[in-house]
Design a protein around this motif. Structure first.
Motif, PDB file in Angstrom:
ATOM      1  N   HIS A  63       0.821  -1.210   0.000  1.00 17.53           N
ATOM      2  CA  HIS A  63       0.000   0.000   0.000  1.00 17.53           C
ATOM      3  C   HIS A  63       0.860   1.268   0.000  1.00 17.53           C
ATOM      4  O   HIS A  63       0.586   2.221  -0.730  1.00 17.53           O
ATOM      5  N   TYR A  64       1.919   1.270   0.821  1.00 18.20           N
ATOM      6  CA  TYR A  64       2.768   2.457   0.926  1.00 18.20           C
ATOM      7  C   TYR A  64       4.240   2.066   0.925  1.00 18.20           C
ATOM      8  O   TYR A  64       4.629   1.027   1.465  1.00 18.20           O
ATOM      9  N   VAL A  78      -0.849   1.168  -3.637  1.00 16.33           N
ATOM     10  CA  VAL A  78      -2.111   0.428  -3.771  1.00 16.33           C
ATOM     11  C   VAL A  78      -3.133   1.112  -2.876  1.00 16.33           C
ATOM     12  O   VAL A  78      -2.841   1.417  -1.715  1.00 16.33           O
ATOM     13  N   ASP A  79      -4.315   1.353  -3.397  1.00 14.04           N
ATOM     14  CA  ASP A  79      -5.359   1.978  -2.588  1.00 14.04           C
ATOM     15  C   ASP A  79      -5.720   1.076  -1.407  1.00 14.04           C
ATOM     16  O   ASP A  79      -5.786  -0.147  -1.554  1.00 14.04           O
ATOM     17  N   GLU A  80      -5.954   1.679  -0.244  1.00 17.51           N
ATOM     18  CA  GLU A  80      -6.251   0.897   0.954  1.00 17.51           C
ATOM     19  C   GLU A  80      -7.507   0.030   0.813  1.00 17.51           C
ATOM     20  O   GLU A  80      -7.660  -0.960   1.525  1.00 17.51           O
ATOM     21  N   ALA A  84      -3.240  -5.649  -1.218  1.00 19.46           N
ATOM     22  CA  ALA A  84      -1.890  -5.632  -1.777  1.00 19.46           C
ATOM     23  C   ALA A  84      -1.210  -6.953  -1.437  1.00 19.46           C
ATOM     24  O   ALA A  84      -1.487  -7.568  -0.408  1.00 19.46           O
ATOM     25  N   ILE A 103      -2.986  -3.629   5.971  1.00 19.57           N
ATOM     26  CA  ILE A 103      -2.362  -2.577   5.175  1.00 19.57           C
ATOM     27  C   ILE A 103      -0.850  -2.737   5.342  1.00 19.57           C
ATOM     28  O   ILE A 103      -0.356  -2.919   6.462  1.00 19.57           O
TER      29      ILE A 103
END
Length: 276
Positions: A63-64, A78-80, A84, A103
């Motif tokens: 995600h981050y 990747v959008d929450e 992912a 996440i």
């Protein structure tokens, strides 16, 4: 050819239905919560360019990504709301395959190198952690992720992963009220008792499983048990992560599994009482 025309007709029909679909959202179910129950922290074992290449490829995603640039930045990858592919085969408490309910945050870090003197892990610059902390707080606040569910990859997959490793500053997260942490005075008191009589391996396995790890209850100090003890030590006693049961490890484990958190005002409680 007939099948092709049929497929085209069905596609047109479904497209038309989607464009005219009317959903009344006047009402909302009270009993709902976030898809994300866990936050999992990783390191990339690569530089930034290679990390981006890997995390946008066909095998893994997150995600981050927190960079290691002079001014570290956060890359949203990747959008929450979507899954992912960062956790792989994983387990914590009663949950398995945590990728679907977590996440993931990757931190650009080279990981470790094996030397004649032993394995050496790379540190995390404080400026990188200073960027990471607000991100964690934001994710936790929006998704109401419990302190015991903020984890390292080594927590949920201790037989195959070491990240984010013993150099990751978990204590900073504890000081911010984000994760549970053992009371030092209680640890010291119990350690003295365990110095006289160390619990057997079955005790360690039972307590580690109670804490959250997936671990067969064999009663033997096998390789799997050593890996789990080492993963536990990485987080709570990073000065020695040899995976051997000792009095200090036993004391920390005992406090965490039998005493309430020492966080006077955990982060979620803080934001719950913050005036809107």
């Amino acid at each position: 050819m007939k099948k092709l025309f049929t497929l085209i007709a069905m596609t047109a029909f479904l497209t038309g239905c989607a464009s005219t679909l009317n959903i009344d959202r006047t009402y909302s179910g009270k009993m709902q919560d976030s898809r994300a129950r866990f936050l999992v922290i990783h390191y990339t074992v690569s530089n930034l360019q290679r990390s981006i290449q890997l995390l946008t490829g066909d095998n893994v995603s997150v995600h981050y990504l927190v960079s290691d640039e002079d001014q570290p930045r956060i890359y949203g990858m990747v959008d929450e709301s979507k899954r992912a592919w960062h956790a792989g085969k994983s387990e914590w408490k009663d949950y398995k395959s945590l990728g679907a309910s977590s996440i993931g945050i990757e931190i650009v870090n080279p990981g470790y190198i094996d030397t004649p003197a032993g394995r050496v892990y790379a540190p995390f610059p404080q400026k990188q952690i200073d960027v990471l902390m607000p991100l964690i707080k934001d994710i936790v606040a929006r998704n109401q992720i419990a302190p015991e569910n903020i984890l390292g990859h080594s927590d949920i997959a201790p037989q195959r992963k070491q990240d984010p490793g013993p150099m990751f500053p978990w204590k900073q997260l504890a000081d911010a009220g984000l994760i549970i942490w053992p009371n030092a005075d209680q640890v010291k008191a119990r350690q003295a008792a365990f110095e006289n009589q160390l619990p057997d391996i079955a005790w360690f396995q039972k307590k580690l499983h109670e804490h959250g790890f997936a671990l067969p209850q064999t009663g033997e100090l096998d390789a799997a048990t050593k890996n789990v003890i080492s993963a536990f030590q990485m987080k709570y006693r990073p000065s020695n992560i040899d995976g051997k049961p000792d009095a200090e490890t036993a004391a920390i484990l005992d406090v965490l599994t039998s005493s309430p958190s020492t966080l006077v005002t955990p982060f979620l409680e803080q934001i719950a009482h913050t005036p809107k």
